[in-house]
Design a protein around this motif. Structure first.
Motif, mmCIF file in Angstrom:
data_model
loop_
_atom_site.group_PDB
_atom_site.id
_atom_site.type_symbol
_atom_site.label_atom_id
_atom_site.label_comp_id
_atom_site.label_asym_id
_atom_site.label_seq_id
_atom_site.Cartn_x
_atom_site.Cartn_y
_atom_site.Cartn_z
ATOM 1 N N GLU A 140 11.526 7.821 -8.282
ATOM 2 C CA GLU A 140 10.324 8.606 -7.954
ATOM 3 C C GLU A 140 9.075 7.749 -7.817
ATOM 4 O O GLU A 140 8.080 8.196 -7.249
ATOM 5 C CB GLU A 140 10.067 9.649 -9.058
ATOM 6 C CG GLU A 140 11.210 10.589 -9.325
ATOM 7 C CD GLU A 140 11.440 11.520 -8.163
ATOM 8 O OE1 GLU A 140 10.515 12.268 -7.846
ATOM 9 O OE2 GLU A 140 12.540 11.476 -7.580
ATOM 10 N N SER A 141 9.097 6.539 -8.372
ATOM 11 C CA SER A 141 7.887 5.714 -8.320
ATOM 12 C C SER A 141 7.691 5.084 -6.939
ATOM 13 O O SER A 141 6.647 4.501 -6.658
ATOM 14 C CB SER A 141 7.962 4.590 -9.366
ATOM 15 O OG SER A 141 8.918 3.629 -8.975
ATOM 16 N N ARG A 142 8.671 5.211 -6.052
ATOM 17 C CA ARG A 142 8.568 4.565 -4.728
ATOM 18 C C ARG A 142 7.693 5.408 -3.803
ATOM 19 O O ARG A 142 7.990 6.575 -3.570
ATOM 20 C CB ARG A 142 9.957 4.360 -4.128
ATOM 21 C CG ARG A 142 9.933 3.678 -2.762
ATOM 22 C CD ARG A 142 11.290 3.173 -2.362
ATOM 23 N NE ARG A 142 12.281 4.206 -2.179
ATOM 24 C CZ ARG A 142 12.457 4.884 -1.054
ATOM 25 N NH1 ARG A 142 11.702 4.653 0.010
ATOM 26 N NH2 ARG A 142 13.397 5.818 -0.970
ATOM 27 N N ASP A 143 6.624 4.764 -3.281
ATOM 28 C CA ASP A 143 5.733 5.463 -2.356
ATOM 29 C C ASP A 143 5.686 4.740 -1.014
ATOM 30 O O ASP A 143 4.680 4.737 -0.318
ATOM 31 C CB ASP A 143 4.324 5.611 -2.944
ATOM 32 C CG ASP A 143 3.712 4.269 -3.315
ATOM 33 O OD1 ASP A 143 4.380 3.233 -3.109
ATOM 34 O OD2 ASP A 143 2.559 4.250 -3.790
ATOM 35 N N PHE A 144 6.782 4.081 -0.654
ATOM 36 C CA PHE A 144 6.863 3.365 0.627
ATOM 37 C C PHE A 144 8.287 3.506 1.160
ATOM 38 O O PHE A 144 9.220 3.828 0.414
ATOM 39 C CB PHE A 144 6.485 1.889 0.438
ATOM 40 C CG PHE A 144 7.331 1.158 -0.575
ATOM 41 C CD1 PHE A 144 8.457 0.447 -0.192
ATOM 42 C CD2 PHE A 144 7.016 1.198 -1.931
ATOM 43 C CE1 PHE A 144 9.242 -0.215 -1.125
ATOM 44 C CE2 PHE A 144 7.799 0.539 -2.877
ATOM 45 C CZ PHE A 144 8.915 -0.176 -2.463
ATOM 46 N N ALA A 145 8.460 3.256 2.466
ATOM 47 C CA ALA A 145 9.787 3.359 3.087
ATOM 48 C C ALA A 145 10.541 2.043 2.935
ATOM 49 O O ALA A 145 9.937 0.961 2.915
ATOM 50 C CB ALA A 145 9.640 3.711 4.562
ATOM 51 N N LEU A 146 11.861 2.147 2.831
ATOM 52 C CA LEU A 146 12.732 0.979 2.747
ATOM 53 C C LEU A 146 13.715 1.042 3.916
ATOM 54 O O LEU A 146 14.385 2.065 4.096
ATOM 55 C CB LEU A 146 13.543 1.018 1.451
ATOM 56 C CG LEU A 146 12.912 0.484 0.175
ATOM 57 C CD1 LEU A 146 13.843 0.730 -1.001
ATOM 58 C CD2 LEU A 146 12.606 -1.005 0.306
ATOM 59 N N LYS A 164 0.850 -1.196 0.000
ATOM 60 C CA LYS A 164 0.000 0.000 0.000
ATOM 61 C C LYS A 164 0.887 1.248 0.000
ATOM 62 O O LYS A 164 2.018 1.194 0.494
ATOM 63 C CB LYS A 164 -0.851 0.011 1.271
ATOM 64 C CG LYS A 164 -1.904 -1.068 1.339
ATOM 65 C CD LYS A 164 -2.728 -0.865 2.607
ATOM 66 C CE LYS A 164 -3.607 -2.037 2.908
ATOM 67 N NZ LYS A 164 -4.135 -1.990 4.283
ATOM 68 N N PRO A 165 0.383 2.364 -0.508
ATOM 69 C CA PRO A 165 1.126 3.614 -0.343
ATOM 70 C C PRO A 165 1.363 3.865 1.146
ATOM 71 O O PRO A 165 0.532 3.481 1.985
ATOM 72 C CB PRO A 165 0.177 4.676 -0.921
ATOM 73 C CG PRO A 165 -0.774 3.912 -1.786
ATOM 74 C CD PRO A 165 -0.896 2.542 -1.203
ATOM 75 N N ASN A 166 2.486 4.458 1.486
ATOM 76 C CA ASN A 166 2.861 4.762 2.879
ATOM 77 C C ASN A 166 3.201 3.534 3.713
ATOM 78 O O ASN A 166 3.224 3.599 4.934
ATOM 79 C CB ASN A 166 1.777 5.572 3.598
ATOM 80 C CG ASN A 166 1.532 6.895 2.906
ATOM 81 O OD1 ASN A 166 2.492 7.555 2.496
ATOM 82 N ND2 ASN A 166 0.276 7.262 2.729
ATOM 83 N N SER A 167 3.443 2.413 3.051
ATOM 84 C CA SER A 167 3.812 1.192 3.778
ATOM 85 C C SER A 167 5.326 1.184 4.030
ATOM 86 O O SER A 167 6.036 2.132 3.690
ATOM 87 C CB SER A 167 3.372 -0.022 2.968
ATOM 88 O OG SER A 167 3.956 0.026 1.685
ATOM 89 N N VAL A 168 5.787 0.107 4.643
ATOM 90 C CA VAL A 168 7.220 -0.040 4.949
ATOM 91 C C VAL A 168 7.664 -1.437 4.539
ATOM 92 O O VAL A 168 6.995 -2.424 4.889
ATOM 93 C CB VAL A 168 7.504 0.125 6.466
ATOM 94 C CG1 VAL A 168 9.011 0.018 6.742
ATOM 95 C CG2 VAL A 168 6.950 1.441 6.993
ATOM 96 N N LEU A 169 8.763 -1.514 3.805
ATOM 97 C CA LEU A 169 9.392 -2.804 3.515
ATOM 98 C C LEU A 169 10.774 -2.784 4.167
ATOM 99 O O LEU A 169 11.579 -1.881 3.898
ATOM 100 C CB LEU A 169 9.507 -3.051 2.014
ATOM 101 C CG LEU A 169 10.083 -4.436 1.649
ATOM 102 C CD1 LEU A 169 9.392 -5.005 0.405
ATOM 103 C CD2 LEU A 169 11.590 -4.408 1.429
#
Ligand SMILES: NC(=O)c1ccc[n+]([C@@H]2O[C@H](COP(=O)([O-])OP(=O)(O)OC[C@H]3O[C@@H](n4cnc5c(N)ncnc54)[C@H](OP(=O)(O)O)[C@@H]3O)[C@@H](O)[C@H]2O)c1
Length: 230
Positions: free
Chosen positions: A171-177, A125-130
């Protein structure tokens, strides 16, 4: 309700992460080679069965991503913790280690987690964390791995693959790594004399992951929230 996937969930830190997010009220998708052989997962299923989905999968299997996606169906994920890891050969020595052992170490600790990250990307999901479970031993700048050079190199490779993936996503990343260092922890891998308990490590890791949600961080960070140099 948060959907949290934890890979490498049968024991040690992974099992602790499953317990912690279940206690926070999340739905947990726990990937283990043999969930039915994990006393810890069986105990947690009895307590929180409706919110615990065990998924049987060897993460080194080339079809692991496909199998886990099939088990998840329509589920979308808020947190992904790629935690599985191995120490590798007892003789941590490039001169004596065999091809199969070194291949197994780098597949388990570096390639398989990033393969799974790629496979799960469409479910985030957007704003998720991996997050991947790395180790301070993998820091090239700190270079602490003299006693375990092959394990350290495998975690440096994990960090490198995570960083290059972040660059590719751009720029396509919408989650934290996150690359996480859990501390030196009392598990089968860390040994009974390690200074940090699973409960302490996991409480810190959960806080670090939850704090990253909603950000576009790409950090190497320990269980106490300290940033580590790559
Ligand atoms: N303990 C420490 O002090 C420490 C410090 C720094 C980093 N770490 C990292 O933290 C992570 C967890 O370590 P731990 O101490 O909890 O180790 P552990 O007690 O040895 O547990 C390792 C976990 O990884 C799973 N696993 C390994 N290969 C797998 C595969 N191919 N498919 C599915 N599951 C697999 C194991 O499953 P099985 O039960 O099926 O073997 C087990 O659940 C590892 O990545 C480790 O490198 C640990």
């Amino acid at each position: 309700m948060l959907d949290v996937l934890i890979a490498g969930a049968s024991r040690g830190i992974g099992l602790g992460l499953v317990r912690a997010w279940l206690e926070l009220g999340a739905r947990v998708h726990a990937v283990a080679r043999r969930p039915d052989a994990s006393a810890g997962l069986i105990e947690l299923a009895a307590l929180h069965g409706d919110r615990l989905q065990p998924i049987a999968c060897d993460l080194n299997d080339p079809a692991a991503g496909e199998r886990i996606l099939a088990a998840l169906g329509e589920t979308r994920l808020d947190r992904v913790l790629l935690n599985a890891g191995i120490y590798g050969p007892e003789a941590q020595d490039v001169v004596v280690v065999g091809e199969a052992e070194i291949g197994h170490l780098f597949l388990s600790n570096a390639v398989a987690p990033l393969r799974l990250a790629h496979a799960l990307r469409p479910l985030l999901k957007p704003n998720s964390v991996l997050a991947v479970t790395s180790s301070v031993m993998g820091s090239l700048q700190l270079s602490l791995g003299a006693g375990m050079p092959l394990y350290a190199a495998s975690k440096a490779a994990l960090n490198s693959l995570l960083l290059t993936w972040a660059a590719q996503l751009a720029e396509s990343r919408d989650f934290a790594l996150l690359a996480l260092h859990p501390g030196w922890v009392q598990t089968d891998m860390g040994g009974s004399t390690a200074p940090v308990t699973v409960t302490e490590s996991v409480a810190g890791l959960v806080a670090v992951v939850e704090a990253a949600a909603g950000s576009l961080d790409c950090r190497f960070v320990d269980y106490q929230g300290e940033t580590l140099p790559w």
